[in-house]
Write an enzyme that holds these catalytic residues in place. Structure first.
Site, PDB file in Angstrom:
ATOM      1  N   ARG A 175      30.407   2.284  -9.645  1.00  0.00           N
ATOM      2  CA  ARG A 175      29.418   1.215  -9.425  1.00  0.00           C
ATOM      3  C   ARG A 175      28.667   1.046 -10.736  1.00  0.00           C
ATOM      4  NH1 ARG A 175      25.318   0.204  -4.478  1.00  0.00           N
ATOM      5  NH2 ARG A 175      27.291  -0.606  -3.704  1.00  0.00           N
TER       6      ARG A 175
ATOM      7  N   HIS B  49      32.244  -7.328  -5.443  1.00  0.00           N
ATOM      8  CA  HIS B  49      32.047  -6.197  -4.529  1.00  0.00           C
ATOM      9  C   HIS B  49      33.209  -6.194  -3.513  1.00  0.00           C
ATOM     10  CE1 HIS B  49      30.153  -2.943  -2.634  1.00  0.00           C
ATOM     11  NE2 HIS B  49      29.083  -3.503  -2.111  1.00  0.00           N
TER      12      HIS B  49
ATOM     13  N   GLN C  70      33.252  -4.168  -0.078  1.00  0.00           N
ATOM     14  CA  GLN C  70      32.380  -4.723   0.959  1.00  0.00           C
ATOM     15  C   GLN C  70      33.081  -5.864   1.691  1.00  0.00           C
ATOM     16  OE1 GLN C  70      29.028  -3.690   1.820  1.00  0.00           O
ATOM     17  NE2 GLN C  70      29.705  -4.864   3.594  1.00  0.00           N
TER      18      GLN C  70
ATOM     19  N   ASP D 225      22.757 -12.335   1.602  1.00  0.00           N
ATOM     20  CA  ASP D 225      22.536 -11.120   0.817  1.00  0.00           C
ATOM     21  C   ASP D 225      21.136 -11.230   0.211  1.00  0.00           C
ATOM     22  OD1 ASP D 225      22.931  -8.770  -0.627  1.00  0.00           O
ATOM     23  OD2 ASP D 225      24.384  -9.616  -2.029  1.00  0.00           O
TER      24      ASP D 225
ATOM     25  N   CYS E  22      25.650  -7.423   3.907  1.00  0.00           N
ATOM     26  CA  CYS E  22      26.211  -6.182   3.355  1.00  0.00           C
ATOM     27  C   CYS E  22      25.204  -5.039   3.380  1.00  0.00           C
ATOM     28  CB  CYS E  22      26.728  -6.424   1.940  1.00  0.00           C
ATOM     29  SG  CYS E  22      25.456  -6.884   0.747  1.00  0.00           S
TER      30      CYS E  22
ATOM     31  N   ARG F 211      32.870   0.149   6.256  1.00  0.00           N
ATOM     32  CA  ARG F 211      33.088   0.488   4.842  1.00  0.00           C
ATOM     33  C   ARG F 211      33.927   1.760   4.757  1.00  0.00           C
ATOM     34  NH1 ARG F 211      29.658  -1.080   0.742  1.00  0.00           N
ATOM     35  NH2 ARG F 211      31.117   0.072  -0.565  1.00  0.00           N
TER      36      ARG F 211
HETATM   37  N1  NVA Z   1      24.260  -8.256  -4.228  1.00  0.00           N
HETATM   38  C1  NVA Z   1      23.689  -6.945  -3.988  1.00  0.00           C
HETATM   39  C2  NVA Z   1      24.596  -6.143  -3.110  1.00  0.00           C
HETATM   40  C3  NVA Z   1      24.093  -4.761  -2.779  1.00  0.00           C
HETATM   41  C4  NVA Z   1      25.063  -3.983  -1.962  1.00  0.00           C
HETATM   42  C5  NVA Z   1      23.471  -6.238  -5.318  1.00  0.00           C
HETATM   43  O1  NVA Z   1      24.332  -6.368  -6.202  1.00  0.00           O
HETATM   44  O2  NVA Z   1      22.436  -5.598  -5.482  1.00  0.00           O
HETATM   45  N1   CP Z   2      26.440  -2.645   0.894  1.00  0.00           N
HETATM   46  C1   CP Z   2      26.372  -1.687  -0.039  1.00  0.00           C
HETATM   47  O1   CP Z   2      27.180  -1.623  -0.977  1.00  0.00           O
HETATM   48  O2   CP Z   2      25.347  -0.805   0.146  1.00  0.00           O
HETATM   49  P1   CP Z   2      24.811   0.318  -0.854  1.00  0.00           P
HETATM   50  O3   CP Z   2      24.162  -0.389  -2.013  1.00  0.00           O
HETATM   51  O4   CP Z   2      23.850   1.122  -0.055  1.00  0.00           O
HETATM   52  O5   CP Z   2      25.986   1.139  -1.326  1.00  0.00           O
END
Ligand code: NVA
Ligand code: CP
Length: 305
Positions: A102, A129, A132, A221, A261, A289
């Site tokens: 990540r 992502h 997800q 989101d 998500c 997930r």
């Molecule tokens: N769009 C959000 C998703 C978090 C799971 C982010 O990138 O922070």
């Molecule tokens: N939806 C998702 O990726 O959640 P986290 O940021 O908690 O991993």
């Protein structure tokens, strides 16, 4: 060797396989059946951003498959002290069997993958992502059957989730109705990497109500994704009308589902009566997930079993 960096890395046929494996693997989990195909395999997880679901789902999932995990963050590894990503990839991939990352810019995960001896999985970048969306699609299929020909309403930021929905719609034959505030539109070139896509796989609506009209699934989101916190104030103003509420759900199909998500901000991108209401499947979505990622790890390491 395959990496999973974008939704487009697999074909529709591979997704059909993965969804059927996820259902089987979920069944084993629910009936407490031991299944250890990844015994002695190690997953390295690298987090340069915060996570709850991604960490727990990959970590619990890998243990359930008989393997083990190594958890690294920017702060507690040499990644935070400017060791080149290429060197980190060469080292980490000599000691582990699979890597989940990540991070911020997608280029970083691509560079890691280029120098990795083992498959690399995208656990979220600024741009995509895919894990997800795989879970979201599996959840939709569990509740409603095939998503082909259906309409997904995307209300909110043209972000990593939106880009990945567009890729999925193109590949799996459904349509995304996108409504974002001005200045936060989806970037087609980014979403499709400049490659041709199916005409009509997404449509843009200025008014989020119009995007939701007749939709089979409504999803949103956070207004501010990780890494964009400096824009928080401007975004709070720009996104004020992009809040999924009961009125938006009322113009969608009567059996429409709501997904997010997570993490969610009730009263911002979604009202509490929607996310906590009868059409919401967000908890199944979060749990799934783990099941789809177990199928993904099995596939990347063992192929079709
Ligand atoms: N769009 C959000 C998703 C978090 C799971 C982010 O990138 O922070
Ligand atoms: N939806 C998702 O990726 O959640 P986290 O940021 O908690 O991993």
């Amino acid at each position: 060797m395959k990496h999973y960096l974008q939704f487009t890395d697999f074909t529709a046929d591979e997704y059909n396989y993965l969804f059927s494996r996820a259902a089987i693997i979920k069944g084993k989990f629910k009936s407490y059946e031991k299944y250890h195909p990844l015994a002695d395999r190690t997953l390295a997880m690298i987090f340069e951003k915060a996570s709850t679901r991604t960490r727990v789902s990959f970590e619990a999932g890998m243990y359930q498959l008989g393997g083990s995990v190594v958890h690294l963050t920017t702060g507690d590894s040499q990644l935070g002290r400017a060791e080149p990503i290429e060197d980190s990839a060469r080292v980490i991939s000599r000691m582990t069997d699979l890597v989940m990352i990540r991070t911020f810019g997608h280029d970083k995960i691509e560079r890691f993958a280029e120098y990795s001896r083992v498959p690399v999985i995208n656990g979220l970048t600024n741009e995509f992502h895919p894990c997800q969306i795989m879970a979201d699609l599996f959840t939709y299929i569990e509740h409603r059957g095939s998503i082909a020909g259906k309409v997904v309403a995307w209300v909110g930021d043209g972000n990593n989730m939106a880009n990945t929905w567009l890729q999925a719609a193109d590949l799996l034959g459904f349509t995304v109705h996108v409504s974002t505030p001005g200045g936060y539109e989806v970037d087609e070139k980014l979403a499709f990497g400049g490659k041709p896509h199916r005409a009509g796989c997404y449509k843009v609506f200025a008014d989020p109500m119009d995007a939701c009209r007749g939709a089979d699934l409504v999803t949103t989101d956070v207004w501010t994704s990780m890494g964009y916190e400096a824009e928080n104030e401007a975004r709070r103003k720009a996104f004020a009308d992009w809040c999924v509420d009961a009125e938006m759900m009322a113009v969608a199909k009567p059996d429409a589902l709501f997904m997010h998500c997570l993490p969610a901000h009730r009263g911002e991108e979604v009202m509490a009566d929607v996310i906590d209401g009868p059409q919401s499947v967000v908890w199944d979505e979060a749990e799934n997930r783990m099941h789809v990622q177990k199928a993904l790890m099995e596939y990347l390491l063992l192929g079709r079993v």
